[in-house]
Design an enzyme around this catalytic site. Sequence first.
Site, mmCIF file in Angstrom:
data_model
loop_
_atom_site.group_PDB
_atom_site.id
_atom_site.type_symbol
_atom_site.label_atom_id
_atom_site.label_comp_id
_atom_site.label_asym_id
_atom_site.label_seq_id
_atom_site.Cartn_x
_atom_site.Cartn_y
_atom_site.Cartn_z
ATOM 1 N N ARG A 102 2.432 -2.016 -1.384
ATOM 2 C CA ARG A 102 2.274 -2.240 0.077
ATOM 3 C C ARG A 102 0.734 -2.670 0.454
ATOM 4 O O ARG A 102 0.683 -3.726 1.077
ATOM 5 C CB ARG A 102 2.580 -0.932 0.919
ATOM 6 C CG ARG A 102 4.219 -0.979 0.744
ATOM 7 C CD ARG A 102 4.423 0.336 1.869
ATOM 8 N NE ARG A 102 4.260 1.609 0.906
ATOM 9 C CZ ARG A 102 4.603 2.638 1.405
ATOM 10 N NH1 ARG A 102 5.024 2.965 2.576
ATOM 11 N NH2 ARG A 102 4.512 3.737 0.566
ATOM 12 N N ASP A 177 11.784 -5.614 11.675
ATOM 13 C CA ASP A 177 10.594 -6.161 11.824
ATOM 14 C C ASP A 177 10.581 -7.492 11.136
ATOM 15 O O ASP A 177 11.576 -7.834 10.371
ATOM 16 C CB ASP A 177 9.387 -5.537 11.341
ATOM 17 C CG ASP A 177 9.705 -4.951 9.738
ATOM 18 O OD1 ASP A 177 10.099 -6.025 9.044
ATOM 19 O OD2 ASP A 177 9.133 -4.186 9.365
ATOM 20 N N LYS A 200 8.017 -5.800 15.595
ATOM 21 C CA LYS A 200 7.147 -4.556 15.348
ATOM 22 C C LYS A 200 5.524 -4.533 15.273
ATOM 23 O O LYS A 200 5.058 -5.518 14.619
ATOM 24 C CB LYS A 200 7.548 -3.907 13.830
ATOM 25 C CG LYS A 200 6.978 -2.306 13.715
ATOM 26 C CD LYS A 200 7.579 -1.596 12.423
ATOM 27 C CE LYS A 200 7.286 -2.588 11.264
ATOM 28 N NZ LYS A 200 7.310 -1.751 9.817
ATOM 29 N N ARG A 202 2.659 -2.015 14.354
ATOM 30 C CA ARG A 202 2.346 -0.726 13.880
ATOM 31 C C ARG A 202 0.865 -0.224 14.275
ATOM 32 O O ARG A 202 -0.170 -1.066 14.160
ATOM 33 C CB ARG A 202 2.466 -0.681 12.222
ATOM 34 C CG ARG A 202 1.905 0.586 11.647
ATOM 35 C CD ARG A 202 2.243 0.397 10.079
ATOM 36 N NE ARG A 202 3.606 0.220 9.738
ATOM 37 C CZ ARG A 202 4.507 1.350 9.616
ATOM 38 N NH1 ARG A 202 4.092 2.252 9.953
ATOM 39 N NH2 ARG A 202 5.679 0.890 9.180
#
Length: 304
Positions: A102, A177, A200, A202
């Site tokens: 990620r 998302d 989305k 965050r």
Amino acid sequence: MQLAPSQACLLHFADETDAARRLGQAAQLPVKMIDRHRFPDGELKLRLPVDGAGRLPPHVVLLRSLHDPNEKLVELLLTARAARTLGARHITLVAPYLAYMRQDIAFTPGEVVSQQVVGGFLAGLVDAVITVDPHLHRVATLQEAIAVPQAIVLSGAEPLADLIAQRRTGALLVGPDGESAQWIAQAAARHGFDHAVCTKVRHGDRDVTIELPPLKAQGRAVVLLDDMASTGRTLAQAARLLRAAGAASVDVAVTHALFAGDALQALHDAGVGEVWSTDCIPHASNAVPMAEPLARALHSLLPA
């Protein structure tokens, strides 16, 4: 075609015995367990399952799904380096879940780009990697993250879509998302599902804001579909919005069932009915086996 034990074998650790058995059977590979001992100070001692001559086959398949990854990376280091000295000429890592993908850019000065670090680490240990739905954003291929000669990416999107078609005929698929858009479209195309993707924002690991796209959820069976669920907060917020929009039911389908802490309870509290996942990470929600596609990928790498 089954390879002789002298040519190839599948190595695994005790906690993945069931997964190794399924993969070994599907790939027609002999399955052998790595003996693992922990010293009182936490260090590991491993013993590889060598033959009577103290050797491993030239082709070694190492199964290690990298959820709870930190200690497993040390296991891979010890195992792969030792396997080379014991006769392995080609090592394939089968990591159904691949950690540390990620963080692919430094968002603030000094941040470690873990994808580059862990990707380089793995590339120095193995010759090939097979994984399922790695969490890649700003790189186009797995080989950009892990520079090995052979890298195969499988997807849980279509097998999850097959399950949804059996359980929720005519479902509306919704992604949480924009990053999931292409993945959702792939799953939807499999059975002609209607699909849409939320927006989305965050704000932190457990703080997200979700907006539904224009859709008609009233009276529909909706399935929230994603490649992974960690805290479950994003999916839970989407589920609440869909329930408020009149959805008859909201279920969740994910490739990787990380479900940290109270994630599963948070989903059910938000009105989610069923939760389905692939068996890339062992979990009570596992409903889609991946041994067969992993075996087919392996056979494309192993000698005939």
